[in-house]
Design a protein around this motif. Structure first.
Motif, PDB file in Angstrom:
ATOM      1  N   UNK A 134       4.531   6.093 -20.992  1.00  0.00           N
ATOM      2  CA  UNK A 134       3.504   6.450 -20.360  1.00  0.00           C
ATOM      3  C   UNK A 134       2.299   5.746 -20.420  1.00  0.00           C
ATOM      4  N   UNK A 135       2.226   4.638 -20.852  1.00  0.00           N
ATOM      5  CA  UNK A 135       1.202   3.595 -21.173  1.00  0.00           C
ATOM      6  C   UNK A 135       0.530   2.913 -19.822  1.00  0.00           C
ATOM      7  N   UNK A 136       0.966   3.319 -18.636  1.00  0.00           N
ATOM      8  CA  UNK A 136       0.204   2.783 -17.590  1.00  0.00           C
ATOM      9  C   UNK A 136       1.001   1.667 -16.898  1.00  0.00           C
ATOM     10  N   UNK A 137       2.049   1.115 -17.591  1.00  0.00           N
ATOM     11  CA  UNK A 137       2.592   0.049 -16.974  1.00  0.00           C
ATOM     12  C   UNK A 137       3.449   0.509 -15.804  1.00  0.00           C
ATOM     13  N   UNK A 138       4.121   1.532 -15.780  1.00  0.00           N
ATOM     14  CA  UNK A 138       5.149   2.152 -14.869  1.00  0.00           C
ATOM     15  C   UNK A 138       3.997   3.182 -14.033  1.00  0.00           C
ATOM     16  N   UNK A 139       3.744   2.614 -12.753  1.00  0.00           N
ATOM     17  CA  UNK A 139       2.990   3.459 -12.257  1.00  0.00           C
ATOM     18  C   UNK A 139       3.437   4.789 -11.240  1.00  0.00           C
ATOM     19  N   UNK A 140       4.896   4.906 -11.627  1.00  0.00           N
ATOM     20  CA  UNK A 140       5.298   6.117 -11.265  1.00  0.00           C
ATOM     21  C   UNK A 140       5.343   7.341 -12.251  1.00  0.00           C
ATOM     22  N   UNK A 141       4.545   6.992 -13.419  1.00  0.00           N
ATOM     23  CA  UNK A 141       4.327   7.977 -14.417  1.00  0.00           C
ATOM     24  C   UNK A 141       3.070   7.970 -14.642  1.00  0.00           C
ATOM     25  N   UNK A 183       0.933  -1.189  -0.053  1.00  0.00           N
ATOM     26  CA  UNK A 183      -0.058  -0.085  -0.084  1.00  0.00           C
ATOM     27  C   UNK A 183       0.898   1.075  -0.005  1.00  0.00           C
ATOM     28  N   UNK A 184       1.946   1.170   0.657  1.00  0.00           N
ATOM     29  CA  UNK A 184       2.933   2.446   0.646  1.00  0.00           C
ATOM     30  C   UNK A 184       3.534   2.488  -0.515  1.00  0.00           C
ATOM     31  N   UNK A 185       3.950   1.434  -1.351  1.00  0.00           N
ATOM     32  CA  UNK A 185       4.465   1.616  -2.643  1.00  0.00           C
ATOM     33  C   UNK A 185       3.575   1.961  -3.753  1.00  0.00           C
ATOM     34  N   UNK A 186       2.470   1.736  -3.603  1.00  0.00           N
ATOM     35  CA  UNK A 186       1.240   2.169  -4.622  1.00  0.00           C
ATOM     36  C   UNK A 186       1.070   3.667  -4.039  1.00  0.00           C
ATOM     37  N   UNK A 187       1.085   3.998  -2.943  1.00  0.00           N
ATOM     38  CA  UNK A 187       0.789   5.534  -2.583  1.00  0.00           C
ATOM     39  C   UNK A 187       2.081   6.233  -3.236  1.00  0.00           C
ATOM     40  N   UNK A 188       3.143   5.870  -3.037  1.00  0.00           N
ATOM     41  CA  UNK A 188       4.389   6.549  -3.302  1.00  0.00           C
ATOM     42  C   UNK A 188       4.392   6.635  -5.007  1.00  0.00           C
ATOM     43  N   UNK A 225      -8.824   9.098 -15.600  1.00  0.00           N
ATOM     44  CA  UNK A 225      -9.593   7.751 -16.313  1.00  0.00           C
ATOM     45  C   UNK A 225      -8.854   6.718 -16.603  1.00  0.00           C
ATOM     46  N   UNK A 226      -8.080   6.339 -15.447  1.00  0.00           N
ATOM     47  CA  UNK A 226      -7.341   5.071 -15.466  1.00  0.00           C
ATOM     48  C   UNK A 226      -8.005   3.753 -15.725  1.00  0.00           C
ATOM     49  N   UNK A 227      -9.358   3.808 -15.166  1.00  0.00           N
ATOM     50  CA  UNK A 227     -10.144   2.700 -15.490  1.00  0.00           C
ATOM     51  C   UNK A 227     -10.543   2.328 -16.856  1.00  0.00           C
ATOM     52  N   UNK A 254       1.957   6.546  -6.998  1.00  0.00           N
ATOM     53  CA  UNK A 254       0.727   7.580  -7.514  1.00  0.00           C
ATOM     54  C   UNK A 254       1.201   9.022  -7.324  1.00  0.00           C
ATOM     55  N   UNK A 255       1.875   9.125  -6.044  1.00  0.00           N
ATOM     56  CA  UNK A 255       2.203  10.705  -5.713  1.00  0.00           C
ATOM     57  C   UNK A 255       3.342  11.039  -6.398  1.00  0.00           C
ATOM     58  N   UNK A 256       4.419  10.122  -6.844  1.00  0.00           N
ATOM     59  CA  UNK A 256       5.283  10.646  -7.954  1.00  0.00           C
ATOM     60  C   UNK A 256       4.793  10.588  -9.507  1.00  0.00           C
TER      61      UNK A 256
END
Length: 167
Positions: A79-86, A47-52, A102-104, A54-56
């Protein structure tokens, strides 16, 4: 979820209330308490990794909105959504927009995920979800379909922030 300390405390209380526990109970209870604690820790770290991440991505999007970038096709693909840091980006008529909100729809596994990280003008114009139509070449597209593209362009650029252009 319960923490490893809560589980250990519960086990200790249960054992104390039983008096001297049989050794087999200690042998069984200890690994169970450790397993619950380990799984709780794994969930917290994920959960912390995901939040980090998204913030990045949000910080990078804000930076791009303030200083729009000229993307090459290869850069945009990152920037196709595979790297959650972008942030999640796509382009229409050369204009790159951030569709992270609109990621869904546009993210991996979403119904329009095929367009992510690309200038998908032809796909929008033709209302096609085919991989071979997810590109910017509008050669041979008739006026009716160009009007459809213009409608999508107006709708999406009005809804999502612009972060650059495709070279």
């Amino acid at each position: 979820g319960s923490s490893a300390m809560e589980v250990a405390s519960s086990v200790a209380w249960a054992l104390e209330s039983l008096g001297q526990p049989p050794s087999w109970l200690l042998v069984l209870a200890t690994p169970v308490a450790l397993l619950f604690g380990y799984r709780w820790l794994q969930r917290r770290l994920a959960a912390m990794d995901e939040a980090s991440a998204r913030a990045e991505a949000a910080a990078l999007s804000t930076k791009l909105q303030k200083n729009p970038k000229t993307f090459t096709k290869d850069e945009l693909l990152a920037y196709n959504g595979m790297d959650r840091r972008k942030p999640l980006l796509l382009a229409l008529k050369g204009r790159v927009i951030d569709v992270s909100a609109g990621a869904d729809f546009y993210g991996p596994g979403g119904p329009y995920g095929i367009f992510a990280g690309k200038d998908a003008s032809k796909g929008f114009a033709m209302m096609s979800l085919k991989e071979e139509d997810a590109h910017s070449d509008l050669t041979g597209v008739d006026d009716d379909h160009l009007k459809i593209l213009d409608d999508w362009y107006s709708k999406l650029t009005g809804k999502y922030p612009t972060v650059g252009h495709v070279a």
